[in-house]
Motif scaffolding. Sequence first.
Motif, PDB file in Angstrom:
ATOM      1  N   VAL A   1      30.644 -38.789 -19.654  1.00  0.00           N
ATOM      2  CA  VAL A   1      31.239 -37.671 -20.395  1.00  0.00           C
ATOM      3  C   VAL A   1      30.756 -37.734 -21.840  1.00  0.00           C
ATOM      4  O   VAL A   1      30.882 -38.775 -22.503  1.00  0.00           O
ATOM      5  CB  VAL A   1      32.784 -37.732 -20.371  1.00  0.00           C
ATOM      6  N   LEU A   2      30.193 -36.625 -22.320  1.00  0.00           N
ATOM      7  CA  LEU A   2      29.840 -36.474 -23.727  1.00  0.00           C
ATOM      8  C   LEU A   2      30.797 -35.470 -24.339  1.00  0.00           C
ATOM      9  O   LEU A   2      31.027 -34.400 -23.773  1.00  0.00           O
ATOM     10  CB  LEU A   2      28.406 -35.968 -23.892  1.00  0.00           C
ATOM     11  N   ASP A   3      31.352 -35.819 -25.505  1.00  0.00           N
ATOM     12  CA  ASP A   3      32.363 -34.979 -26.133  1.00  0.00           C
ATOM     13  C   ASP A   3      32.003 -34.742 -27.591  1.00  0.00           C
ATOM     14  O   ASP A   3      32.013 -35.671 -28.404  1.00  0.00           O
ATOM     15  CB  ASP A   3      33.735 -35.652 -26.034  1.00  0.00           C
ATOM     16  N   ALA A   4      31.641 -33.493 -27.922  1.00  0.00           N
ATOM     17  CA  ALA A   4      31.375 -33.053 -29.299  1.00  0.00           C
ATOM     18  C   ALA A   4      30.376 -33.965 -30.005  1.00  0.00           C
ATOM     19  O   ALA A   4      30.603 -34.423 -31.127  1.00  0.00           O
ATOM     20  CB  ALA A   4      32.685 -32.968 -30.078  1.00  0.00           C
ATOM     21  N   LEU A   5      29.232 -34.195 -29.357  1.00  0.00           N
ATOM     22  CA  LEU A   5      28.249 -35.154 -29.854  1.00  0.00           C
ATOM     23  C   LEU A   5      27.347 -34.515 -30.909  1.00  0.00           C
ATOM     24  O   LEU A   5      26.719 -33.485 -30.677  1.00  0.00           O
ATOM     25  CB  LEU A   5      27.407 -35.647 -28.678  1.00  0.00           C
ATOM     26  N   ASP A   6      27.269 -35.157 -32.068  1.00  0.00           N
ATOM     27  CA  ASP A   6      26.373 -34.747 -33.154  1.00  0.00           C
ATOM     28  C   ASP A   6      25.368 -35.864 -33.406  1.00  0.00           C
ATOM     29  O   ASP A   6      25.749 -37.039 -33.558  1.00  0.00           O
ATOM     30  CB  ASP A   6      27.139 -34.493 -34.451  1.00  0.00           C
ATOM     31  N   VAL A   7      24.095 -35.499 -33.493  1.00  0.00           N
ATOM     32  CA  VAL A   7      23.042 -36.461 -33.794  1.00  0.00           C
ATOM     33  C   VAL A   7      22.139 -35.858 -34.859  1.00  0.00           C
ATOM     34  O   VAL A   7      21.786 -34.673 -34.791  1.00  0.00           O
ATOM     35  CB  VAL A   7      22.214 -36.820 -32.542  1.00  0.00           C
ATOM     36  N   PHE A   8      21.777 -36.671 -35.842  1.00  0.00           N
ATOM     37  CA  PHE A   8      20.926 -36.223 -36.933  1.00  0.00           C
ATOM     38  C   PHE A   8      19.697 -37.110 -37.043  1.00  0.00           C
ATOM     39  O   PHE A   8      19.745 -38.308 -36.760  1.00  0.00           O
ATOM     40  CB  PHE A   8      21.686 -36.311 -38.261  1.00  0.00           C
ATOM     41  N   TYR A   9      18.574 -36.509 -37.492  1.00  0.00           N
ATOM     42  CA  TYR A   9      17.412 -37.245 -37.961  1.00  0.00           C
ATOM     43  C   TYR A   9      17.338 -36.988 -39.463  1.00  0.00           C
ATOM     44  O   TYR A   9      16.881 -35.923 -39.895  1.00  0.00           O
ATOM     45  CB  TYR A   9      16.139 -36.761 -37.275  1.00  0.00           C
ATOM     46  N   GLY A  10      17.820 -37.913 -40.249  1.00  0.00           N
ATOM     47  CA  GLY A  10      17.948 -37.654 -41.677  1.00  0.00           C
ATOM     48  C   GLY A  10      18.970 -36.554 -41.897  1.00  0.00           C
ATOM     49  O   GLY A  10      20.115 -36.657 -41.455  1.00  0.00           O
ATOM     50  N   ASP A  11      18.548 -35.476 -42.560  1.00  0.00           N
ATOM     51  CA  ASP A  11      19.444 -34.336 -42.790  1.00  0.00           C
ATOM     52  C   ASP A  11      19.330 -33.274 -41.707  1.00  0.00           C
ATOM     53  O   ASP A  11      20.093 -32.308 -41.694  1.00  0.00           O
ATOM     54  CB  ASP A  11      19.138 -33.690 -44.151  1.00  0.00           C
TER      55      ASP A  11
END
Length: 235
Positions: free
Chosen positions: A4-14
Amino acid sequence: MSLVLDALDVFYGDAQALDGVTLTVPQGSIVAIIGANGAGKSTLIHTIAGIEKPRRGQIRYRGTEIGGWPSHKVCNLGIGQVAEGRQIFPSLTVAENLQMGAMLPRARSKEKATLEEIYALFPRLAERRDQLAGTMSGGEQQMLAIGRCLMGHPELIMFDEPSLGLAPAIVQEVFRIIKLLHQRGMTIVLVEQNVAVSLKLADHAYVLENGRIVMDGSGEALLHDDRVRQAYLGL
């Protein structure tokens, strides 16, 4: 649920690569992730695998929060990955590559039996066990990559573009293997450039655009959805 993935945020720098991604992968299912190049599909796979770390959100596998875990710990929990581009060890033999896959603590006690199963599944690997992996064809290397993943005794496998760069006959064999693994009870997350085949295989599918899930449904339903057909199937 298996994953289960829930509201996943991933960034590369900005730069934000995944934005509020929420999805579920039921145990024993095939779930496809489709989208254009740059949509965030590989980032999603890498984040689940522990290669990238989420800034926000949760990743739960069988009830355990694993977001941000190192990749070796994720693998040892039972999540395997067949990476885009195969990423075998070219200077090692076929047998040595497979042995590398069994280095996880969860796999060591089963190494001999698993190796026999893989040689039965991929007779070509058995024939070429002493050959350097880098001298094999692309299709053979893909079989080796799948075999090495299976040596880790996973319960869930993530395939990232498994047919990329392969001849049509080999592509059919790769999909046959994926279907067979599913029939044997394996849970599968499939990222695949061949959207039509991916949706035909999938129990459920998610459409990823610019890092966001914009649509989901059964593989059959999305295969006949006009928006999907126009955007990804050229129909």
